[in-house]
Motif scaffolding. Structure first.
Motif, PDB file in Angstrom:
ATOM      1  N   ALA A  65       0.847  -1.195   0.000  1.00 45.58           N
ATOM      2  CA  ALA A  65       0.000   0.000   0.000  1.00 45.58           C
ATOM      3  C   ALA A  65       0.879   1.240   0.000  1.00 45.58           C
ATOM      4  O   ALA A  65       2.048   1.213   0.421  1.00 45.58           O
ATOM      5  N   ASN A  66       0.327   2.344  -0.484  1.00 40.98           N
ATOM      6  CA  ASN A  66       1.033   3.611  -0.399  1.00 40.98           C
ATOM      7  C   ASN A  66       1.295   3.969   1.058  1.00 40.98           C
ATOM      8  O   ASN A  66       0.500   3.610   1.945  1.00 40.98           O
ATOM      9  N   PRO A  67       2.384   4.682   1.337  1.00 37.86           N
ATOM     10  CA  PRO A  67       2.614   5.120   2.721  1.00 37.86           C
ATOM     11  C   PRO A  67       1.501   6.070   3.164  1.00 37.86           C
ATOM     12  O   PRO A  67       0.903   6.779   2.361  1.00 37.86           O
ATOM     13  N   LEU A  68       1.241   6.082   4.446  1.00 38.47           N
ATOM     14  CA  LEU A  68       0.293   7.043   4.978  1.00 38.47           C
ATOM     15  C   LEU A  68       0.859   8.451   4.840  1.00 38.47           C
ATOM     16  O   LEU A  68       2.052   8.684   5.050  1.00 38.47           O
ATOM     17  N   ALA A  69       0.005   9.388   4.484  1.00 33.89           N
ATOM     18  CA  ALA A  69       0.434  10.780   4.400  1.00 33.89           C
ATOM     19  C   ALA A  69       0.818  11.293   5.779  1.00 33.89           C
ATOM     20  O   ALA A  69       0.324  10.805   6.811  1.00 33.89           O
ATOM     21  N   ALA A  70       1.688  12.269   5.802  1.00 34.18           N
ATOM     22  CA  ALA A  70       2.155  12.804   7.081  1.00 34.18           C
ATOM     23  C   ALA A  70       1.014  13.378   7.904  1.00 34.18           C
ATOM     24  O   ALA A  70       1.030  13.326   9.145  1.00 34.18           O
ATOM     25  N   ASP A  71       0.002  13.914   7.238  1.00 31.39           N
ATOM     26  CA  ASP A  71      -1.135  14.504   7.942  1.00 31.39           C
ATOM     27  C   ASP A  71      -2.362  13.600   7.926  1.00 31.39           C
ATOM     28  O   ASP A  71      -3.491  14.061   8.139  1.00 31.39           O
ATOM     29  N   ALA A  72      -2.157  12.307   7.688  1.00 26.85           N
ATOM     30  CA  ALA A  72      -3.285  11.382   7.582  1.00 26.85           C
ATOM     31  C   ALA A  72      -4.061  11.294   8.896  1.00 26.85           C
ATOM     32  O   ALA A  72      -3.468  11.265   9.985  1.00 26.85           O
ATOM     33  N   LEU A  87     -21.208   3.340  10.827  1.00 24.40           N
ATOM     34  CA  LEU A  87     -20.738   3.133   9.454  1.00 24.40           C
ATOM     35  C   LEU A  87     -20.178   4.418   8.841  1.00 24.40           C
ATOM     36  O   LEU A  87     -20.299   4.659   7.644  1.00 24.40           O
ATOM     37  N   THR A  88     -19.536   5.237   9.668  1.00 27.10           N
ATOM     38  CA  THR A  88     -18.963   6.495   9.206  1.00 27.10           C
ATOM     39  C   THR A  88     -17.497   6.563   9.607  1.00 27.10           C
ATOM     40  O   THR A  88     -17.134   6.239  10.744  1.00 27.10           O
ATOM     41  N   SER A  89     -16.667   6.990   8.655  1.00 24.75           N
ATOM     42  CA  SER A  89     -15.230   7.107   8.875  1.00 24.75           C
ATOM     43  C   SER A  89     -14.813   8.566   8.780  1.00 24.75           C
ATOM     44  O   SER A  89     -15.314   9.317   7.936  1.00 24.75           O
ATOM     45  N   VAL A  90     -13.881   8.958   9.640  1.00 24.92           N
ATOM     46  CA  VAL A  90     -13.319  10.315   9.583  1.00 24.92           C
ATOM     47  C   VAL A  90     -11.947  10.310   8.903  1.00 24.92           C
ATOM     48  O   VAL A  90     -11.250  11.319   8.917  1.00 24.92           O
ATOM     49  N   GLU A  91     -11.584   9.185   8.290  1.00 24.85           N
ATOM     50  CA  GLU A  91     -10.239   9.067   7.727  1.00 24.85           C
ATOM     51  C   GLU A  91     -10.042  10.006   6.530  1.00 24.85           C
ATOM     52  O   GLU A  91     -10.964  10.256   5.746  1.00 24.85           O
ATOM     53  N   SER A  92      -8.816  10.479   6.407  1.00 31.22           N
ATOM     54  CA  SER A  92      -8.421  11.299   5.251  1.00 31.22           C
ATOM     55  C   SER A  92      -6.899  11.336   5.196  1.00 31.22           C
ATOM     56  O   SER A  92      -6.233  11.125   6.213  1.00 31.22           O
ATOM     57  N   PRO A  93      -6.331  11.611   4.008  1.00 28.54           N
ATOM     58  CA  PRO A  93      -7.018  11.678   2.712  1.00 28.54           C
ATOM     59  C   PRO A  93      -7.324  10.283   2.179  1.00 28.54           C
ATOM     60  O   PRO A  93      -6.688   9.308   2.582  1.00 28.54           O
ATOM     61  N   LEU A  94      -8.294  10.201   1.249  1.00 28.34           N
ATOM     62  CA  LEU A  94      -8.697   8.935   0.658  1.00 28.34           C
ATOM     63  C   LEU A  94      -8.873   9.094  -0.849  1.00 28.34           C
ATOM     64  O   LEU A  94      -9.289  10.151  -1.323  1.00 28.34           O
ATOM     65  N   ILE A  95      -8.567   8.020  -1.574  1.00 30.12           N
ATOM     66  CA  ILE A  95      -8.864   7.983  -3.009  1.00 30.12           C
ATOM     67  C   ILE A  95     -10.381   7.874  -3.184  1.00 30.12           C
ATOM     68  O   ILE A  95     -11.025   7.020  -2.571  1.00 30.12           O
ATOM     69  N   THR A  96     -10.956   8.731  -3.997  1.00 30.71           N
ATOM     70  CA  THR A  96     -12.388   8.659  -4.272  1.00 30.71           C
ATOM     71  C   THR A  96     -12.691   8.309  -5.721  1.00 30.71           C
ATOM     72  O   THR A  96     -13.836   8.032  -6.066  1.00 30.71           O
ATOM     73  N   LEU A 484      -6.719   2.663  -0.423  1.00 28.59           N
ATOM     74  CA  LEU A 484      -7.365   3.947  -0.674  1.00 28.59           C
ATOM     75  C   LEU A 484      -6.471   5.114  -0.262  1.00 28.59           C
ATOM     76  O   LEU A 484      -6.929   6.255  -0.188  1.00 28.59           O
ATOM     77  N   ARG A 485      -5.199   4.832  -0.014  1.00 25.72           N
ATOM     78  CA  ARG A 485      -4.260   5.899   0.339  1.00 25.72           C
ATOM     79  C   ARG A 485      -3.767   6.582  -0.934  1.00 25.72           C
ATOM     80  O   ARG A 485      -3.313   5.907  -1.863  1.00 25.72           O
ATOM     81  N   PRO A 486      -3.844   7.895  -1.019  1.00 21.68           N
ATOM     82  CA  PRO A 486      -3.316   8.574  -2.208  1.00 21.68           C
ATOM     83  C   PRO A 486      -1.801   8.462  -2.276  1.00 21.68           C
ATOM     84  O   PRO A 486      -1.132   8.315  -1.235  1.00 21.68           O
ATOM     85  N   PRO A 487      -1.239   8.492  -3.485  1.00 22.67           N
ATOM     86  CA  PRO A 487       0.237   8.526  -3.593  1.00 22.67           C
ATOM     87  C   PRO A 487       0.783   9.743  -2.860  1.00 22.67           C
ATOM     88  O   PRO A 487       0.170  10.827  -2.865  1.00 22.67           O
ATOM     89  N   THR A 488       1.927   9.580  -2.219  1.00 21.57           N
ATOM     90  CA  THR A 488       2.495  10.674  -1.429  1.00 21.57           C
ATOM     91  C   THR A 488       3.513  11.493  -2.200  1.00 21.57           C
ATOM     92  O   THR A 488       3.960  12.525  -1.720  1.00 21.57           O
ATOM     93  N   ASP A 489       3.926  11.046  -3.423  1.00 19.24           N
ATOM     94  CA  ASP A 489       4.931  11.804  -4.170  1.00 19.24           C
ATOM     95  C   ASP A 489       4.246  12.788  -5.120  1.00 19.24           C
ATOM     96  O   ASP A 489       3.039  12.770  -5.319  1.00 19.24           O
TER      97      ASP A 489
END
Length: 489
Positions: A65-72, A87-96, A484-489
């Protein structure tokens, strides 16, 4: 590490089952103490070091998986319905958005069938499934690699009813360093999360004569403070039972003629008082059921609201949904539909509004942006995604064009979207606008029927259960992990 079971000690059937069970109190009162006839022997952990996770033959690892963002922003998913039972998540950022092939697949593991979603407390994931004709398995994996820490199998007799074979339905629950599982035949285990050591176990069918109902035991355990609470069922109208989560001994039991259902209990706070909501009602003639409001301090039933279809082949299976302050939505799919209830400070209950055309069979609706979203209908072709104004009880739209069957939703509050897992393996992201859902991305992850487990999201990874073989590729039932982690680069 793989462990096999030693036979559970079943109580002699000639001994009387001495029950001092809590009486139902429509307007409060104190429950009688419960004299546990078969308290389990709790075992201390042997002091083992947690095993290192290892790959297994059933694991296919695709890519990290992509690394977690520093501000994840991340969270564990330790029990059914997520961190806050909604059934609600506060996680971010996420691929949509993702291609037609779906989000990147990190790993998959072949396993037996089962409808229970996994639970995650990093670095552990627990899932339960049917391992063989007469066995059930609990497995602990690393959530980022799918490698196995431990696995435990035990006897579980599976039968077929209404043409449907039994498979595990109750999701595990993680609390601190312990994991709790309730099997299809009412066998309850308390594991040490890291090692799989069994602190205690109980054969509740033998002890309390729990019925098989239509498809075996299906409501997930709820941990509330020091209690492990089960929508269990049993002889003498026993419906809800609370155990000490450390010792396994019974603390209280509440009985009602409605009996256990397939809806998992949830905690609530009304007028600054702790309550447990149990949407009861399983197999019975005549069919009956409804919402029980229980005081977790002693098991007193404080109020009852009848809500059940007048159809034998029906169940209450969707968990209650908390709506605003001192309100909850309950729903069934066969005749009644749904209703919003208001809980008063004397524990009486008022009906705020009814929604006959918003009846969810087993997928719990989601409250999102002051609207209720869910699937109305009790059959695959006819189930429809609907949106209701949560306060007015007015239908805003009905997405007749989305053929997703009895699907499940997961809300991601920060990007403001809904994830949707369809009954045959469709996966969508959508903006839930007030006039229509706006589809952002859609993929066919597999083509397997009975995809009934809600998706699970933790630390930017999405976990999906394929409950049946793939009709196109004949792939066995699987647990899949998507990135669902966005690329960090």
């Amino acid at each position: 590490m793989t462990m096999k079971n030693s036979p559970l000690l079943s109580p002699p059937i000639t001994l009387p089952l001495v029950l001092a069970i809590a009486l139902a109190h429509p307007r409060g009162g104190h429950a009688e103490p419960f004299d546990d006839p078969y308290p389990p022997k709790a075992h201390r952990a042997p002091g083992e070091d947690p095993p290192n996770p290892k790959p297994t033959e059933t694991l296919t690892f695709h890519k990290p998986a992509n690394p977690l963002a520093a501000d994840a922003v991340t969270a564990d998913w330790p029990h059914l319905l997520g961190p806050n039972y909604n059934l609600t998540s506060v996680e971010s950022p996420l691929i949509t958005r993702f291609p037609e092939s779906g989000p990147p697949l990190v790993w998959e593991i072949s396993r037996g069938p089962g409808f229970a979603p996994p639970v995650v407390k990093y670095p552990f994931l627990i899932h339960i499934f049917r391992a063989g004709a007469n066995t059930e398995a609990v497995e602990c994996l690393h959530p980022e690699t799918g490698q196995q820490y431990w696995r435990y199998e035990y006897e579980a007799i599976h039968i077929t009813n209404f043409g449907i074979e039994d498979s595990a339905r109750a999701s595990p629950t993680i609390d601190g360093a312990r994991a709790y599982t309730l099997g299809i035949n009412s066998v309850l285990h308390c594991f040490e999360l890291a090692t799989g050591h069994i602190f205690w176990s109980r054969d509740l069918r033998a002890e309390f004569a729990t019925p098989h109902n239509f498809f075996g035991q299906g409501a997930s355990p709820l941990v509330h403070k020091e209690l492990l609470i089960l929508n269990l069922g049993g002889r003498d109208n026993l419906t809800v039972v609370a155990f000490d989560k450390i010792s396994g001994q019974t603390k209280w039991a509440a009985r009602h003629s409605w009996g256990a259902s397939y809806a998992s209990p949830i905690p609530a706070s009304f007028h600054n008082q702790n309550r447990i909501l149990v949407f009861a009602g399983g197999e019975s003639r005549p069919p009956h059921g409804g919402l029980l409001v229980i005081d977790p301090a002693d098991g007193s039933i404080l109020s009852t609201t009848p809500w059940r279809a007048d159809v034998y082949a029906s169940v209450n299976a969707a968990s209650p949904v908390l709506v605003g302050e001192n309100q909850a939505y309950i729903t069934e799919a066969y005749t009644q539909g749904g209703t919003l209830l208001r809980f008063n400070d004397d524990d009486s209950v008022d009906i705020v509004w009814k929604a006959p055309r918003f009846g969810a069979q087993f997928s719990t609706p989601v409250l999102f942006q002051n609207h209720l979203f869910g699937f109305d209908g009790s059959s695959s072709p006819g189930a429809t995604l609907v949106c209701y104004d949560a306060h007015a009880g007015v239908e805003k739209w009905r997405a007749q064009n989305l053929q997703l069957g009895r699907a499940n939703l997961l809300a991601a509050s920060t990007p403001g979207i809904l994830f949707c897992l369809g009954e045959h393996g469709e996966f969508l992201t959508m903006k839930p606008l007030t006039t229509t859902p706006k589809i952002l991305a859609q993929a066919q992850l597999f083509r397997a029927p009975d995809t009934f487990s809600p998706p699970v999201l933790s630390r930017g990874l999405l976990y999906i259960v394929q409950s049946r073989p793939d009709a196109k590729t004949n792939t066995l039932p699987r647990l899949l992990c998507f990135d669902l982690r966005p690329p960090t680069d």
